[in-house]
Write a protein that holds these residues in place. Structure first.
Motif, PDB file in Angstrom:
ATOM      1  N   PHE A 106       0.195 -19.037 -40.679  1.00 56.39           N
ATOM      2  CA  PHE A 106      -1.005 -18.212 -40.668  1.00 56.39           C
ATOM      3  C   PHE A 106      -0.630 -16.809 -40.217  1.00 56.39           C
ATOM      4  CE2 PHE A 106      -4.214 -16.102 -38.120  1.00 56.39           C
ATOM      5  CZ  PHE A 106      -5.270 -16.039 -39.003  1.00 56.39           C
ATOM      6  N   SER A 107      -1.135 -15.800 -40.922  1.00 57.67           N
ATOM      7  CA  SER A 107      -0.914 -14.426 -40.472  1.00 57.67           C
ATOM      8  C   SER A 107      -1.976 -13.508 -41.043  1.00 57.67           C
ATOM      9  CB  SER A 107       0.475 -13.926 -40.859  1.00 57.67           C
ATOM     10  OG  SER A 107       0.589 -13.811 -42.253  1.00 57.67           O
ATOM     11  N   LYS A 108      -2.094 -12.388 -40.377  1.00 54.51           N
ATOM     12  CA  LYS A 108      -3.013 -11.343 -40.821  1.00 54.51           C
ATOM     13  C   LYS A 108      -2.275 -10.495 -41.848  1.00 54.51           C
ATOM     14  CE  LYS A 108      -6.231  -7.991 -39.075  1.00 54.51           C
ATOM     15  NZ  LYS A 108      -7.040  -7.604 -37.944  1.00 54.51           N
ATOM     16  N   LEU A 109      -2.927 -10.204 -42.955  1.00 53.06           N
ATOM     17  CA  LEU A 109      -2.307  -9.413 -44.013  1.00 53.06           C
ATOM     18  C   LEU A 109      -2.762  -7.955 -43.971  1.00 53.06           C
ATOM     19  CD1 LEU A 109      -2.660 -11.874 -47.012  1.00 53.06           C
ATOM     20  CD2 LEU A 109      -0.633 -11.428 -45.636  1.00 53.06           C
ATOM     21  N   TYR A 127      -6.281 -12.468 -44.455  1.00 47.56           N
ATOM     22  CA  TYR A 127      -5.410 -13.462 -43.830  1.00 47.56           C
ATOM     23  C   TYR A 127      -4.788 -14.350 -44.896  1.00 47.56           C
ATOM     24  CZ  TYR A 127      -8.347 -12.023 -39.943  1.00 47.56           C
ATOM     25  OH  TYR A 127      -9.014 -11.271 -39.014  1.00 47.56           O
ATOM     26  N   HIS A 128      -3.757 -15.082 -44.491  1.00 43.95           N
ATOM     27  CA  HIS A 128      -3.161 -16.065 -45.402  1.00 43.95           C
ATOM     28  C   HIS A 128      -2.565 -17.199 -44.583  1.00 43.95           C
ATOM     29  CE1 HIS A 128       1.118 -15.530 -44.632  1.00 43.95           C
ATOM     30  NE2 HIS A 128       1.394 -16.304 -45.658  1.00 43.95           N
ATOM     31  N   CYS A 129      -2.307 -18.319 -45.259  1.00 42.57           N
ATOM     32  CA  CYS A 129      -1.575 -19.428 -44.658  1.00 42.57           C
ATOM     33  C   CYS A 129      -0.922 -20.232 -45.770  1.00 42.57           C
ATOM     34  CB  CYS A 129      -2.482 -20.320 -43.812  1.00 42.57           C
ATOM     35  SG  CYS A 129      -3.584 -21.350 -44.775  1.00 42.57           S
ATOM     36  N   HIS A 130      -0.007 -21.089 -45.369  1.00 41.37           N
ATOM     37  CA  HIS A 130       0.666 -21.973 -46.318  1.00 41.37           C
ATOM     38  C   HIS A 130      -0.085 -23.302 -46.375  1.00 41.37           C
ATOM     39  CE1 HIS A 130       4.805 -20.020 -46.808  1.00 41.37           C
ATOM     40  NE2 HIS A 130       3.980 -19.112 -46.315  1.00 41.37           N
ATOM     41  N   LEU A 131      -0.285 -23.772 -47.585  1.00 44.58           N
ATOM     42  CA  LEU A 131      -0.867 -25.098 -47.789  1.00 44.58           C
ATOM     43  C   LEU A 131       0.245 -26.144 -47.787  1.00 44.58           C
ATOM     44  CD1 LEU A 131      -3.244 -24.020 -50.668  1.00 44.58           C
ATOM     45  CD2 LEU A 131      -3.853 -24.355 -48.264  1.00 44.58           C
ATOM     46  N   THR A 132       1.351 -25.801 -48.418  1.00 47.65           N
ATOM     47  CA  THR A 132       2.603 -26.561 -48.392  1.00 47.65           C
ATOM     48  C   THR A 132       3.699 -25.502 -48.398  1.00 47.65           C
ATOM     49  OG1 THR A 132       2.883 -26.671 -50.794  1.00 47.65           O
ATOM     50  CG2 THR A 132       1.598 -28.448 -49.777  1.00 47.65           C
ATOM     51  N   TYR A 133       4.951 -25.920 -48.509  1.00 47.44           N
ATOM     52  CA  TYR A 133       6.037 -24.941 -48.514  1.00 47.44           C
ATOM     53  C   TYR A 133       5.871 -23.920 -49.637  1.00 47.44           C
ATOM     54  CZ  TYR A 133      10.631 -22.859 -48.845  1.00 47.44           C
ATOM     55  OH  TYR A 133      11.648 -21.955 -48.903  1.00 47.44           O
ATOM     56  N   LYS A 134       5.473 -24.378 -50.812  1.00 47.64           N
ATOM     57  CA  LYS A 134       5.405 -23.511 -51.990  1.00 47.64           C
ATOM     58  C   LYS A 134       4.038 -22.872 -52.228  1.00 47.64           C
ATOM     59  CE  LYS A 134       6.110 -23.388 -56.940  1.00 47.64           C
ATOM     60  NZ  LYS A 134       6.456 -24.029 -58.152  1.00 47.64           N
ATOM     61  N   TRP A 135       2.975 -23.453 -51.731  1.00 50.43           N
ATOM     62  CA  TRP A 135       1.621 -23.032 -52.081  1.00 50.43           C
ATOM     63  C   TRP A 135       0.909 -22.370 -50.911  1.00 50.43           C
ATOM     64  CZ3 TRP A 135       0.979 -23.318 -57.145  1.00 50.43           C
ATOM     65  CH2 TRP A 135       1.804 -24.195 -57.851  1.00 50.43           C
ATOM     66  N   SER A 141       1.072 -20.075 -55.915  1.00 50.53           N
ATOM     67  CA  SER A 141       2.438 -20.145 -55.411  1.00 50.53           C
ATOM     68  C   SER A 141       2.769 -18.975 -54.506  1.00 50.53           C
ATOM     69  CB  SER A 141       3.423 -20.184 -56.587  1.00 50.53           C
ATOM     70  OG  SER A 141       3.455 -18.932 -57.218  1.00 50.53           O
ATOM     71  N   ARG A 142       3.689 -19.197 -53.595  1.00 49.29           N
ATOM     72  CA  ARG A 142       4.149 -18.145 -52.691  1.00 49.29           C
ATOM     73  C   ARG A 142       4.727 -16.973 -53.461  1.00 49.29           C
ATOM     74  NH1 ARG A 142       8.563 -19.311 -48.590  1.00 49.29           N
ATOM     75  NH2 ARG A 142       9.578 -20.111 -50.411  1.00 49.29           N
ATOM     76  N   GLU A 143       5.444 -17.297 -54.541  1.00 49.72           N
ATOM     77  CA  GLU A 143       6.158 -16.274 -55.290  1.00 49.72           C
ATOM     78  C   GLU A 143       5.216 -15.235 -55.898  1.00 49.72           C
ATOM     79  OE1 GLU A 143       6.659 -19.632 -55.857  1.00 49.72           O
ATOM     80  OE2 GLU A 143       8.516 -19.768 -54.713  1.00 49.72           O
ATOM     81  N   ASN A 144       3.994 -15.626 -56.230  1.00 51.21           N
ATOM     82  CA  ASN A 144       3.044 -14.717 -56.867  1.00 51.21           C
ATOM     83  C   ASN A 144       1.951 -14.208 -55.922  1.00 51.21           C
ATOM     84  OD1 ASN A 144       4.364 -15.043 -59.363  1.00 51.21           O
ATOM     85  ND2 ASN A 144       3.219 -16.912 -59.752  1.00 51.21           N
ATOM     86  N   ALA A 145       2.097 -14.521 -54.651  1.00 51.89           N
ATOM     87  CA  ALA A 145       1.055 -14.149 -53.679  1.00 51.89           C
ATOM     88  C   ALA A 145       0.940 -12.626 -53.556  1.00 51.89           C
ATOM     89  CB  ALA A 145       1.363 -14.771 -52.327  1.00 51.89           C
ATOM     90  N   PRO A 146      -0.266 -12.126 -53.372  1.00 52.25           N
ATOM     91  CA  PRO A 146      -0.499 -10.683 -53.312  1.00 52.25           C
ATOM     92  C   PRO A 146      -0.243 -10.084 -51.935  1.00 52.25           C
ATOM     93  CG  PRO A 146      -2.574 -11.811 -53.204  1.00 52.25           C
ATOM     94  CD  PRO A 146      -1.524 -12.868 -53.371  1.00 52.25           C
ATOM     95  N   TYR A 147       0.941 -10.305 -51.376  1.00 49.71           N
ATOM     96  CA  TYR A 147       1.304  -9.689 -50.094  1.00 49.71           C
ATOM     97  C   TYR A 147       2.741  -9.309 -50.068  1.00 49.71           C
ATOM     98  CZ  TYR A 147       2.488 -14.565 -48.916  1.00 49.71           C
ATOM     99  OH  TYR A 147       2.996 -15.836 -48.918  1.00 49.71           O
TER     100      TYR A 147
END
Length: 87
Positions: A45-48, A53-61, A81-87
């Motif tokens: 979990f972190s502030k963007l 904010y964002h968090c991980h649902l699993t390692y990849k998502w 996916s983490r790879e396409n996340a807007p941060y």
């Protein structure tokens, strides 16, 4: 109690997730409704930015959301996916 809305683009991302990540997303939405936008007990979990904010649902998502000040509205604007996340 907070109101959570999920943008159409985030819903499309959820559809592409494996079942385990979809279940985690459901748990996240429940926690957002009950506890609000700050969920420090969620993985990574972190502030963007301001009220984002964002968090991980699993390692990849991951999921990203925005909280509107002086309201009870939380908007999930990204889930995917983490790879396409807007941060």
């Amino acid at each position: 109690m907070y109101k959570v809305i999920i943008k159409k683009s985030a819903l499309k991302g959820i559809d592409k997730m494996p079942k385990i990540a979809q279940l985690a997303m459901g748990n996240l939405v429940n926690d957002l409704k009950e506890f609000g936008p700050i969920l420090k007990h969620w993985a990574n979990f972190s502030k963007l930015g301001k009220n984002k904010y964002h968090c991980h649902l699993t390692y990849k998502w991951v999921a990203c959301w925005e909280f509107y000040e002086d309201s009870i509205l939380i908007e999930v604007y990204y889930a995917g996916s983490r790879e396409n996340a807007p941060y």
